[in-house]
Design a protein around this motif. Structure first.
Motif, PDB file in Angstrom:
ATOM      1  N   TYR A  75      39.368  32.234  39.821  1.00  0.00           N
ATOM      2  CA  TYR A  75      37.865  32.668  40.066  1.00  0.00           C
ATOM      3  C   TYR A  75      37.820  33.759  41.275  1.00  0.00           C
ATOM      4  CZ  TYR A  75      33.159  31.279  40.014  1.00  0.00           C
ATOM      5  OH  TYR A  75      31.835  31.442  39.974  1.00  0.00           O
ATOM      6  N   GLY A  76      37.718  35.007  40.551  1.00  0.00           N
ATOM      7  CA  GLY A  76      37.616  36.087  41.313  1.00  0.00           C
ATOM      8  C   GLY A  76      38.847  36.583  41.436  1.00  0.00           C
ATOM      9  N   LYS A 114      29.243  32.265  51.028  1.00  0.00           N
ATOM     10  CA  LYS A 114      28.684  31.653  49.707  1.00  0.00           C
ATOM     11  C   LYS A 114      29.314  30.379  49.623  1.00  0.00           C
ATOM     12  CE  LYS A 114      27.171  35.747  47.662  1.00  0.00           C
ATOM     13  NZ  LYS A 114      27.458  36.525  46.522  1.00  0.00           N
ATOM     14  N   PRO A 135      32.096  36.077  49.631  1.00  0.00           N
ATOM     15  CA  PRO A 135      32.311  35.064  49.032  1.00  0.00           C
ATOM     16  C   PRO A 135      32.762  33.696  49.785  1.00  0.00           C
ATOM     17  CG  PRO A 135      33.619  36.884  47.833  1.00  0.00           C
ATOM     18  CD  PRO A 135      32.988  37.257  49.426  1.00  0.00           C
ATOM     19  N   GLU A 161      34.579  36.295  36.918  1.00  0.00           N
ATOM     20  CA  GLU A 161      33.858  36.878  37.815  1.00  0.00           C
ATOM     21  C   GLU A 161      32.345  35.883  38.325  1.00  0.00           C
ATOM     22  OE1 GLU A 161      34.701  39.153  39.986  1.00  0.00           O
ATOM     23  OE2 GLU A 161      36.090  40.426  38.766  1.00  0.00           O
ATOM     24  N   SER A 162      32.296  35.073  37.292  1.00  0.00           N
ATOM     25  CA  SER A 162      30.853  34.468  37.551  1.00  0.00           C
ATOM     26  C   SER A 162      30.914  32.936  36.996  1.00  0.00           C
ATOM     27  CB  SER A 162      29.879  35.208  36.798  1.00  0.00           C
ATOM     28  OG  SER A 162      29.956  35.233  35.527  1.00  0.00           O
ATOM     29  N   GLU A 163      30.140  32.219  37.357  1.00  0.00           N
ATOM     30  CA  GLU A 163      29.771  30.957  36.839  1.00  0.00           C
ATOM     31  C   GLU A 163      29.486  31.074  35.260  1.00  0.00           C
ATOM     32  OE1 GLU A 163      27.260  29.133  40.353  1.00  0.00           O
ATOM     33  OE2 GLU A 163      27.826  27.581  38.702  1.00  0.00           O
ATOM     34  N   GLU A 164      28.667  31.974  34.815  1.00  0.00           N
ATOM     35  CA  GLU A 164      28.577  32.213  33.317  1.00  0.00           C
ATOM     36  C   GLU A 164      29.927  32.311  32.446  1.00  0.00           C
ATOM     37  OE1 GLU A 164      26.711  33.761  35.654  1.00  0.00           O
ATOM     38  OE2 GLU A 164      25.039  32.165  35.141  1.00  0.00           O
ATOM     39  N   GLU A 165      30.713  33.093  33.060  1.00  0.00           N
ATOM     40  CA  GLU A 165      32.126  33.313  32.424  1.00  0.00           C
ATOM     41  C   GLU A 165      32.964  32.075  32.553  1.00  0.00           C
ATOM     42  OE1 GLU A 165      34.846  36.917  33.310  1.00  0.00           O
ATOM     43  OE2 GLU A 165      32.830  37.478  34.277  1.00  0.00           O
TER      44      GLU A 165
END
Ligand code: F3S
Length: 274
Positions: free
Chosen positions: A36-37, A130, A127, A58-62
């Motif tokens: 994740y990243g 966040k 990150p 790279e993202s929550e969507e992926e």
């Protein structure tokens, strides 16, 4: 020729642990592996992992689009919602969050539960920050400098007397942190302070300076666009002739009899240093 390699050169404990966990998975599972990243800001390592089938999401969507695979959470950690998302997908995952960051997640969560305002010194776009704030359910604020803290307390005077928990991003600048503490001492009456800056970077810089003072030349191994590598180069260059290199074939030729010190940025793998 005398060659001395700094003990603190290269990966810190948290990054090394995270990278090791990804390589461990390669031998362990038949499923696709995702980080994740990027697991580390080093192109060679990321490319090597890619060649071994490890993909970066790279993202929550992926993340939500995954139907199979093992997800590795990197040393920066993630927000609680992301962890829950992975669990909800029913995918196995490896949490390689650095334990020092994990500790701040806990502080953030506890301050929310205890009705305290959680105040974090750090860069809100990073990150790690966040992820930390994503563990705090209560009121929270981020300040990236002492001036921002002063402004915050001016715009929200009620924070001066409210119970506060004040922590820092692990890589926050130590000098700025000290200034923030002074401000807090002066203006706030109910603040609990948690010293969460990790000293891996400070230790690496201190050793680089000592080595540069006793050697004729210094070699700093690391990415040209890495800020912590550039900082090491600057520190060493104050004391002796210093070369920043990314790869072994960039090594300069030294005359016999010189003593050469070697240090490396936080994302430089041991194999490149060697
Ligand atoms: Fe590294 Fe963890 Fe410190 S990732 S810099 S050991 S907080």
């Amino acid at each position: 020729m005398e060659v001395i390699v700094a003990k603190t050169a290269g990966f810190c404990f948290g990054v090394e642990r995270a990278v090791d966990k990804v390589y461990e998975q390669i031998g362990k599972t038949e499923r696709p592996i995702y980080t994740y990243g990027p697991i580390i800001h080093n192109e060679e390592v990321v490319r090597d992992l890619e060649e071994k089938g490890v993909r970066v999401i790279e993202s929550e969507e992926e993340l939500k689009a995954l139907s199979d695979g093992v997800v590795v959470i990197r040393s920066h950690g993630v927000a609680q919602a992301v962890e829950e998302e992975i669990q909800a997908l029913g995918l196995p995952y490896v949490d390689a969050t650095c334990p020092f960051v994990k500790k701040i997640h806990q502080l953030a969560a506890e301050s929310g539960e205890q009705g305290k305002v959680f105040l974090l010194a750090g860069d809100k776009d990073h990150p790690e920050v966040k992820g930390i704030l994503g563990h705090c359910k209560g009121e929270n604020f981020t300040v990236k400098s002492n001036q921002e803290l002063v402004d915050l307390l001016k715009n929200h005077p009620e924070l001066r007397t409210k119970p506060l928990a004040f922590a820092a991003q692990t890589t926050f600048h130590a000098g700025e942190w000290e200034k923030c503490l002074e401000t807090l001492k002066k203006l706030c009456t109910n603040a609990a302070v948690f010293a969460t800056i990790c000293n891996a970077t400070a230790r690496r810089q201190k050793e680089a300076k000592t080595l540069a003072q006793r050697c004729d030349r210094m070699i700093v191994v690391g990415g040209r666009d890495s800020s912590n590598t550039a900082k090491l180069r600057d520190i060493c260059a104050e004391h002796c002739e210093t070369y920043l290199i990314e790869r072994a074939d960039e090594l300069p030729v030294f005359s016999a009899g010189l003593s050469v010190g070697i240090t490396a940025g936080a994302s430089t793998p041991a194999s490149i240093i060697k």
